[in-house]
Motif scaffolding. Structure first.
Motif, mmCIF file in Angstrom:
data_model
loop_
_atom_site.group_PDB
_atom_site.id
_atom_site.type_symbol
_atom_site.label_atom_id
_atom_site.label_comp_id
_atom_site.label_asym_id
_atom_site.label_seq_id
_atom_site.Cartn_x
_atom_site.Cartn_y
_atom_site.Cartn_z
ATOM 1 N N THR A 244 -71.700 10.461 81.021
ATOM 2 C CA THR A 244 -73.253 10.300 81.157
ATOM 3 C C THR A 244 -73.716 10.901 82.380
ATOM 4 O O THR A 244 -74.803 11.358 82.672
ATOM 5 N N ALA A 245 -72.708 11.129 83.506
ATOM 6 C CA ALA A 245 -73.105 11.998 84.541
ATOM 7 C C ALA A 245 -73.440 13.465 84.396
ATOM 8 O O ALA A 245 -73.169 13.934 83.321
ATOM 9 N N ASP A 246 -74.240 14.057 85.223
ATOM 10 C CA ASP A 246 -74.562 15.603 85.172
ATOM 11 C C ASP A 246 -73.248 16.457 85.100
ATOM 12 O O ASP A 246 -73.328 17.615 84.488
ATOM 13 N N LEU A 247 -72.324 15.958 85.649
ATOM 14 C CA LEU A 247 -71.239 16.986 85.875
ATOM 15 C C LEU A 247 -69.880 15.973 86.177
ATOM 16 O O LEU A 247 -70.025 15.189 86.954
ATOM 17 N N ARG A 248 -68.856 16.411 85.580
ATOM 18 C CA ARG A 248 -67.536 15.634 85.681
ATOM 19 C C ARG A 248 -66.851 16.504 86.540
ATOM 20 O O ARG A 248 -66.516 17.536 86.475
ATOM 21 N N ALA A 249 -66.019 15.594 87.595
ATOM 22 C CA ALA A 249 -64.977 16.279 88.331
ATOM 23 C C ALA A 249 -63.960 15.583 88.083
ATOM 24 O O ALA A 249 -63.521 14.500 87.873
ATOM 25 N N PRO A 250 -62.376 16.344 88.244
ATOM 26 C CA PRO A 250 -61.397 15.731 87.628
ATOM 27 C C PRO A 250 -60.879 14.845 88.894
ATOM 28 O O PRO A 250 -59.961 13.778 88.804
ATOM 29 N N THR A 251 -61.146 14.937 90.178
ATOM 30 C CA THR A 251 -60.816 14.025 91.239
ATOM 31 C C THR A 251 -61.897 13.888 92.276
ATOM 32 O O THR A 251 -62.866 14.710 91.967
ATOM 33 N N PRO A 252 -61.872 13.017 93.102
ATOM 34 C CA PRO A 252 -62.826 12.820 94.148
ATOM 35 C C PRO A 252 -63.045 14.129 94.874
ATOM 36 O O PRO A 252 -64.210 14.748 95.393
ATOM 37 N N THR A 253 -62.141 14.651 95.476
ATOM 38 C CA THR A 253 -61.959 15.971 96.038
ATOM 39 C C THR A 253 -62.517 17.097 95.287
ATOM 40 O O THR A 253 -63.395 17.783 95.799
ATOM 41 N N ALA A 254 -62.536 17.189 94.096
ATOM 42 C CA ALA A 254 -62.986 18.387 93.341
ATOM 43 C C ALA A 254 -64.591 17.797 93.166
ATOM 44 O O ALA A 254 -65.214 18.884 93.086
ATOM 45 N N ALA A 255 -64.905 16.711 93.092
ATOM 46 C CA ALA A 255 -66.388 16.380 93.280
ATOM 47 C C ALA A 255 -66.965 17.068 94.385
ATOM 48 O O ALA A 255 -67.872 17.743 94.256
ATOM 49 N N ALA A 256 -66.377 16.801 95.546
ATOM 50 C CA ALA A 256 -66.870 17.377 96.721
ATOM 51 C C ALA A 256 -66.888 18.673 96.694
ATOM 52 O O ALA A 256 -67.867 19.359 97.382
ATOM 53 N N GLU A 257 -66.033 19.481 96.099
ATOM 54 C CA GLU A 257 -66.044 20.847 95.970
ATOM 55 C C GLU A 257 -67.048 21.373 95.177
ATOM 56 O O GLU A 257 -67.753 22.328 95.544
ATOM 57 N N LEU A 258 -67.149 20.711 94.065
ATOM 58 C CA LEU A 258 -68.187 21.197 93.099
ATOM 59 C C LEU A 258 -69.723 20.930 93.550
ATOM 60 O O LEU A 258 -70.655 21.685 93.343
ATOM 61 N N ALA A 259 -69.806 20.056 94.667
ATOM 62 C CA ALA A 259 -71.028 19.860 95.151
ATOM 63 C C ALA A 259 -71.545 20.800 96.246
ATOM 64 O O ALA A 259 -72.783 20.832 96.656
ATOM 65 N N THR A 260 -70.716 21.344 96.924
ATOM 66 C CA THR A 260 -71.016 22.059 98.153
ATOM 67 C C THR A 260 -70.307 23.491 98.106
ATOM 68 O O THR A 260 -69.370 23.773 97.385
ATOM 69 N N PRO A 261 -71.063 24.414 98.590
ATOM 70 C CA PRO A 261 -70.705 25.841 98.640
ATOM 71 C C PRO A 261 -69.553 26.038 99.762
ATOM 72 O O PRO A 261 -69.514 25.051 100.686
ATOM 73 N N HIS A 262 -68.715 27.028 99.669
ATOM 74 C CA HIS A 262 -67.699 27.039 100.877
ATOM 75 C C HIS A 262 -68.327 28.018 101.702
ATOM 76 O O HIS A 262 -69.155 29.159 101.465
#
Length: 325
Positions: A244-262
């Motif tokens: 139901t979320a707009d995007l799934r990340a495999p882990t909490p760390t991956a979620a932070a990576e998907l949310a932010t540009p480097h």
């Protein structure tokens, strides 16, 4: 009557067992004992209860799909087919799936809710919100004391320190967790208006993650005004919240990576934009210079100065002719 050989009797009993649909698609529960896994990768164990024991074998290809191998003393449920091992003259269960005892009922509940919400369109990709490329405010919903929070904060600090981070703390396990998650979502949307929300927690059993299979949480995620990235558990864990979320990340760390540009990505983007801007400015300046030169030439052609010079010359010639007459 003609006596049967042992092989004939064994084959007959095997045929009877294998022709019974009940024994070819069966779940059996019990306690694991005598477990061994030789170099072949197959798993051999006994499933027992207070009165009986059942020999079980799981071939290597099925064993490779296990998240973890059970240990002696574990209470589990085993799926497979019953047959007879001719060499020992004993019946045994050829297993293809294993799960902790009690997980079956929860998994069935999970499937029923998943089907219900999917039929309502809550998983429709067309309804998903895009994740902003450069978020200014990032909301986080997780336990304030869990390792997931530190992983997320460290990742954001490493990748994109410009973002403002707002934590909406909530229990992420237990009976109070669903209401806590829903409340945190509402608070972030109503009071903070973040650009993106991260819903996260570390891994665990199906019971540990059950708050993320709650219908109230699913509907709150679907109704969130801010896009939500769900990073719950490990890569192999799936919950209703993931769908139901707009995007799934495999882990909490991956979620932070998907949310932010480097920062390196931003630097590359900035360099590219600078180069393109300089090219556009250079092209525009050259075009304007050419246009100005053209206008100057055109103005010179249309200037009255030339006609004045011609008129002066004509006047001098007429004056000369008058004097001669």
């Amino acid at each position: 009557p003609v006596p049967w050989t042992v092989t004939e009797l064994t084959n007959h009993l095997r045929d009877l067992i294998e022709s019974d649909n009940h024994t070819q698609d069966i779940w059996v529960r019990g306690e694991v004992s005598n477990l061994s896994q030789p170099g072949s990768g197959h798993i051999y164990f006994t499933l027992k209860d207070s009165s009986s024991a059942l020999r079980c074998v799981m071939w290597r290809n099925a064993a490779l799909r296990l998240v973890s191998v059970p240990q002696n003393g574990d209470e589990i449920e085993v799926h497979g087919a019953i047959s007879i091992y001719e060499a020992a003259g004993q019946y045994q269960l050829y297993a293809d799936q294993l799960r902790p005892l009690g997980e079956g009922a929860l998994y069935q509940e999970f499937l029923e809710l998943k089907l219900k919400l999917e039929s309502e369109g809550l998983f429709d990709p067309a309804a998903k919100q895009p994740i902003p490329e450069i978020p200014q405010r990032i909301g986080i919903i997780t336990s304030p004391t869990g390792a997931a929070l530190q992983d997320i904060l460290n990742t954001i600090k490493r990748r994109f320190t410009c973002a403002k981070v707002i934590l909406a703390p909530s229990a992420v396990q237990g009976s109070e967790a669903p209401l806590g998650i829903v409340t945190a979502l509402n608070q972030l949307n109503n009071l903070v208006e973040p650009d993106v929300i991260l819903l996260a927690r570390g891994g665990g059993s199906i019971e540990d993650l059950w708050a993320f299979n709650d219908e109230r949480v699913a509907r709150a995620l679907a109704a969130s005004e801010a896009p939500v990235i769900c990073g719950v558990g490990h890569e192999t864990d799936f919950t209703i919240a993931d769908f139901t979320a707009d995007l799934r990340a495999p882990t909490p760390t991956a979620a932070a990576e998907l949310a932010t540009p480097h920062r390196a990505e931003l630097s590359a983007i900035l360099e590219d934009l600078t180069l393109r801007m300089n090219q556009v400015i250079s092209t525009r300046l050259n075009t304007n210079r050419t246009e100005i030169r053209n206008q100057i030439n055109l103005l010179a052609l249309r200037s009255p100065r030339g006609r004045i010079r011609s008129g002066r010359q004509s006047l001098d010639e007429l004056s000369k002719r008058i004097r001669l007459t």
